[in-house]
Scaffold this motif. Structure first.
Motif, PDB file in Angstrom:
ATOM      1  N   UNK A 100      27.720  42.958  41.319  1.00  0.00           N
ATOM      2  CA  UNK A 100      28.697  41.951  41.753  1.00  0.00           C
ATOM      3  C   UNK A 100      30.089  42.536  41.594  1.00  0.00           C
ATOM      4  N   UNK A 101      31.028  41.939  42.284  1.00  0.00           N
ATOM      5  CA  UNK A 101      32.391  42.469  42.293  1.00  0.00           C
ATOM      6  C   UNK A 101      33.403  41.330  42.140  1.00  0.00           C
ATOM      7  N   UNK A 102      34.629  41.730  41.857  1.00  0.00           N
ATOM      8  CA  UNK A 102      35.717  40.748  41.774  1.00  0.00           C
ATOM      9  C   UNK A 102      36.028  40.241  43.184  1.00  0.00           C
ATOM     10  N   UNK A 103      36.182  38.929  43.294  1.00  0.00           N
ATOM     11  CA  UNK A 103      36.389  38.290  44.595  1.00  0.00           C
ATOM     12  C   UNK A 103      37.870  37.900  44.751  1.00  0.00           C
ATOM     13  N   UNK A 104      38.436  37.354  43.667  1.00  0.00           N
ATOM     14  CA  UNK A 104      39.812  36.850  43.722  1.00  0.00           C
ATOM     15  C   UNK A 104      40.406  36.843  42.319  1.00  0.00           C
ATOM     16  N   UNK A 105      41.676  37.211  42.224  1.00  0.00           N
ATOM     17  CA  UNK A 105      42.427  37.058  40.966  1.00  0.00           C
ATOM     18  C   UNK A 105      43.714  36.315  41.333  1.00  0.00           C
ATOM     19  N   UNK A 106      43.912  35.114  40.790  1.00  0.00           N
ATOM     20  CA  UNK A 106      45.051  34.312  41.244  1.00  0.00           C
ATOM     21  C   UNK A 106      45.489  33.295  40.188  1.00  0.00           C
ATOM     22  N   UNK A 107      46.756  33.337  39.842  1.00  0.00           N
ATOM     23  CA  UNK A 107      47.316  32.277  38.996  1.00  0.00           C
ATOM     24  C   UNK A 107      47.601  31.090  39.899  1.00  0.00           C
ATOM     25  N   UNK A 108      47.000  29.937  39.577  1.00  0.00           N
ATOM     26  CA  UNK A 108      47.259  28.726  40.366  1.00  0.00           C
ATOM     27  C   UNK A 108      48.101  27.792  39.508  1.00  0.00           C
ATOM     28  N   UNK A 109      49.341  27.595  39.961  1.00  0.00           N
ATOM     29  CA  UNK A 109      50.257  26.711  39.224  1.00  0.00           C
ATOM     30  C   UNK A 109      50.487  25.463  40.066  1.00  0.00           C
TER      31      UNK A 109
END
Ligand SMILES: O=C(O)CCC(=O)C(=O)O
Ligand SMILES: [Fe+2]
Length: 299
Positions: A100-109
């Motif tokens: 498996x792999x990273x799909x998304x990296x996101x700070x949601x404010x």
């Protein structure tokens, strides 16, 4: 209003996977200590402050979304590689992939005044083409602030992974991922959910780190968000999680674009990071593929 199950930070991966199958989501309580939170915030806040608002109702006109967290934040690298989450991915995602792999990296404010996000399944990133029998994704939202009903805690519909596409959640079927800063919402790609409405007077901030089957396209292009010049400096396990490793026996190799005779004709992705790895790169093959090829050869 339905409740989400809360588990201890050291909950077994099998238990997390079981709840992801049945409810579609759960909360791991108190995974990060205040000092860890301060470190993450210290690294991401300058980028978050510089981020503009979403450009449509789904992204949120009063919401900021800040990505490239592996490239930008060493503390986020540790979150991406958190052993409890990777153990859960091992159980939950490896049913349908070798890696498996990273799909998304996101700070949601989610800022005050942001209305609730439309309910959705994150697997719609692939356009609804995947059969429901395949679960493509494991998602986390790491709470940087407390998550409350008032400030926009994620709306989650427990049990919805099994629902037909046509079924819409009624208001009394929607729960809220209320949790303390340092806790983690874990949810599948199939559970119906969405950001909550922020009726409070302070931001609700979460770090959304998601993982998908290694044979699917990533939502956030990790080769561009974390190019080889940066990926080269990372832990090899994290390099592989971004996609700088073979995804399966024949998935992801490349031919270095060099003059004739210079460099190998075919190389695994991490050759771009460290030219040493080319010889013997078959050893990089995930175990399940090796086993399958052995079984095929023996039959
Ligand atoms: O921020 C949240 O609570 C969830 C956001 C979400 O589900 C999304 O943007 O896909
Ligand atoms: Fe979502």
């Amino acid at each position: 209003m339905p409740n989400l199950q809360h588990l201890a930070a050291n909950a077994p991966a099998d238990e997390i996977a079981r709840l992801l199958d049945t409810d579609g989501a759960l909360i791991l309580d108190d995974v990060l200590a205040p000092a860890d939170l301060a470190r993450v915030s210290g690294e991401i806040d300058p980028y978050v402050e510089a981020t503009g608002y979403g450009r449509d109702a789904f992204a949120g006109f009063q919401t900021t979304r800040t990505g490239a967290l592996v490239a930008r934040s060493p503390a986020c690298r540790e979150l991406v590689m958190h052993p409890a989450i990777l153990a859960a991915c091992d159980v939950f995602l490896k049913r349908a992939c070798d890696r498996y792999i990273v799909h998304l990296t996101q700070v949601i404010r989610i800022r005050p005044g942001q209305p609730r996000q439309p309910l959705h399944r994150d697997r719609l990133a692939w356009g609804g083409f995947l059969p429901m029998s395949i679960e493509p994704q494991l998602n986390t939202i790491w709470a940087m602030t407390d998550f409350t009903f008032e400030n926009g805690a994620t709306q989650v519909v427990p049990g919805s992974p099994a629902w037909p596409d046509s079924r819409r959640a009624q208001p009394d079927e929607v729960g809220y991922a209320e949790m303390c800063a340092g806790s983690v919402l874990v949810y599948s790609g199939s559970v119906i959910h969405g950001g909550g409405e922020n009726r409070a007077n302070a931001d609700r901030t979460g770090v959304n780190l998601t993982y998908c089957l290694g044979w699917l396209r990533q939502e956030e292009n990790q080769y561009l968000s974390c190019p080889p010049s940066i990926a080269r400096t990372l832990d090899p396990k994290l390099q592989a999680l971004l996609g700088y490793a073979m995804g399966s026996y024949a998935l992801g190799y490349f031919s270095p674009p060099l003059p004739p005779g210079e460099g190998p004709e075919v190389a695994p992705p991490q050759w771009a990071l460290n030219a040493e790895v080319a010889p013997g790169w078959g050893e990089e093959m995930p175990e399940t593929v090796t086993q399958r090829l052995r079984a095929k050869a023996a039959s």
